[in-house]
Design an enzyme around this catalytic site. Sequence first.
Site, PDB file in Angstrom:
ATOM      1  N   GLY A  21      72.253  63.321  60.896  1.00 46.03           N
ATOM      2  CA  GLY A  21      71.608  63.132  62.184  1.00 46.03           C
ATOM      3  C   GLY A  21      72.219  61.936  62.880  1.00 46.03           C
ATOM      4  N   PHE A  29      72.006  54.681  68.482  1.00 47.20           N
ATOM      5  CA  PHE A  29      73.039  53.839  67.900  1.00 47.20           C
ATOM      6  C   PHE A  29      73.193  54.050  66.404  1.00 47.20           C
ATOM      7  CE2 PHE A  29      71.800  51.317  71.646  1.00 47.20           C
ATOM      8  CZ  PHE A  29      73.021  51.409  72.288  1.00 47.20           C
ATOM      9  N   LYS A  47      70.315  55.314  57.111  1.00 48.32           N
ATOM     10  CA  LYS A  47      70.521  55.102  58.548  1.00 48.32           C
ATOM     11  C   LYS A  47      71.541  53.973  58.698  1.00 48.32           C
ATOM     12  CE  LYS A  47      67.707  54.350  62.677  1.00 48.32           C
ATOM     13  NZ  LYS A  47      66.379  54.504  63.250  1.00 48.32           N
ATOM     14  N   ASP A  55      57.098  55.999  71.103  1.00 52.55           N
ATOM     15  CA  ASP A  55      58.191  56.966  71.320  1.00 52.55           C
ATOM     16  C   ASP A  55      57.881  58.261  70.578  1.00 52.55           C
ATOM     17  OD1 ASP A  55      60.518  57.871  72.423  1.00 52.55           O
ATOM     18  OD2 ASP A  55      61.844  56.930  70.952  1.00 52.55           O
TER      19      ASP A  55
END
Length: 685
Positions: A25, A29, A47, A139
């Site tokens: 994914g 950034f 990540k 979000d």
Amino acid sequence: MPVERTEQRGADELHKYYEVHETIGSGGFAKVKLGRHILTGEKVAIKVMNKKDLGDDLPRVKVEIEAMKNLSHQHVCRLYQVIETSTHIFMVLEYCPGGELFDYIIAKDRLSEEETRVFFRQIVSAMAYVHSQGYAHRDLKPENLLIDEDHNLKLIDFGLCAKPKGGLGYELMTCCGSPAYAAPELIQGKAYIGSEADVWSMGVLLYALLCGYLPFDDDNCMALFRKIARGTYDNPHWLSPGSILLLNQMMQVDPKRRLTVRQLLDHPWVMKDYNSPVEWYSKQPLGYIDEDCITEMAVNMKRSRNSTTALVNEWRYDHTSATYLLLLSKKQRGKPVRLRPEPAVCEDLCSPLHQGLQTKEALHFSEDEDAVIVGSLDFGSDYIDDCPWDSVTQHTPVGVRGWLDGVSSNKDTRLVSPSVQNRCAYSQTPERGRTTSYHQERRDHEQASENKENLAVQEKDVDIFVLPHPRTPASCKKDARPNKNVLTTPNQNVKVHGSKASAVTPKGGGSTSKEHSKKRAVENKEPANTEILAFSPERRSRSLDMAVTGDSGKKKRSGKMFGSLERGLDKVITMLTPSKRRALRDGPRKIKAQYNVTLTSQTNPDQVLNQILSILPEKSVDFTLKGYTLKCRTWGDFGKVTLAFELEVCLLQRPEVVGVRRKRLKGDAWVYKHLVEDILSTSSL
Ligand code: ADP
């Protein structure tokens, strides 16, 4: 400690404890890779963030990390470990193999009320817990809800969350999140209560689940904001009266009239068929110490149980925390609480496999993200833009207080990106990129306001991240991605990538000039019809794979070009390594029908592949073909990748037809949905 050594140690730390596989994914950034924790054998998501690319958003990563350290809930993605080098930050997270809720919705068109309820209860549970810990997420959207192996939801992406000093009842000012999910008070730049804004977003999310599209949508941002501010939307005929009522109660323009998460817990619609309120307390409370896990770790580390407990209790989010949490997760899933013996780590690292995959150069992260990759599915570091500031300043459309404030019609024009679809630039720009742009403009007015809203961010912690060297405009320019013609420049698009010499070069320059001239010689001998056998010059040094790249150049739109594809492929095959040759000759993968696979009525995979190939240039989609997998990208202005996704032609067993597996890797989810639908329907499959 010298920068290089810190850097190397950080990278070593990652590879010492984890196998790092393909990219699964990509966000504003961050690139997210699949990993495996060697000691427990558990899969994790890693990540990867490049500090240089984060720029002013670096504090947001800190906010995300701090929040995730403080949250432990069955529907919130768990953070296991944080590794920082001078250039990168790695967050090791719970792996959610089921993909994004967004993809699940669009694959099914929309969900039934029953299935929606299952998911929505989990969302309410997660949000009640998050709010109870004093955080607003800010979000919420289906892209930020992942599906785990048991088909349960996990909330991710806390980069925009806030923990107001005086508690959640205190007002926030920062306008953030995704426009389509943003509450009216937020887009109007008013002070707002984070939990109330979250409920609005949950309403939008609920609508998306039940309808398969957004309640407020428009290509033009100003029009979108007006729709949100009015708060009117359609209620399609399939919505039950109960659903209509709940949506209405959540999407109230006046936040004081909106339901609260507490009211949602036992709302009649939410309780239907369950007859019990949502359970929101954490089943995995923070700081819980499990004796079995401690015993196993103590044995493995040859320490006493007491000192092992003390070590775990430090909660440093280092390898000790990761090992403990992953063991606990194994136990909770009924797996044996066992670690591989310590020396196995060394054996692994010293094994030929490990050495081959993770050479010293490959452990260096400074420039080439892909150097860390073990798998072959990676797209390249071009997902993380070389110079975010360039694009950021170009997409700086918002007002000082809110999206609606001070946005003149002139500015509105700037919002509209002329790329693939004429949607607002916000949608086309990765979320973080967009919010960066917002902050770019706000910075003078509200220095570091984001962090002021977060009690969790202690002053003393601010330095935990080493800032990257500032980039000069010149260096930005030098590094900046060339415009999208990079794939179409006539004298560059006839390249056949020699498989070995440049493939093993982990960074930078790649092939020598001698190799270049050899390649040119090969290229010059190619007949015209091999011109699609190109790869991006930028990828030359890092691609380990022979690729057949197409582009959206006008001159390639003729059917002739695609007619010659198979001949072209043959030429490439002769230059491939045996395994790559197999990949092309073995035919498409055989897979089971899944929600992310579109079924066709056809039985010939090559025909399906050719049909898709003939459509991509028309839709301005760049692609790389590897076997039967098309890695696709669209470009926005200033050479920024706006969307990245995979389409894989595969064979299904029941029914025995050809299918197309879809996977979004980067970019706005709804833009992706429309584009892929468009490609697949135009391909008349
Ligand atoms: P960013 O912070 O840059 O927006 P995200 O945290 O949203 O990045 O991650 C980007 C994408 O990576 C997600 O949309 C998802 O597809 C994938 N991803 C993120 N975390 C995980 C995870 N824990 N398991 C599986 N995939 C993940």
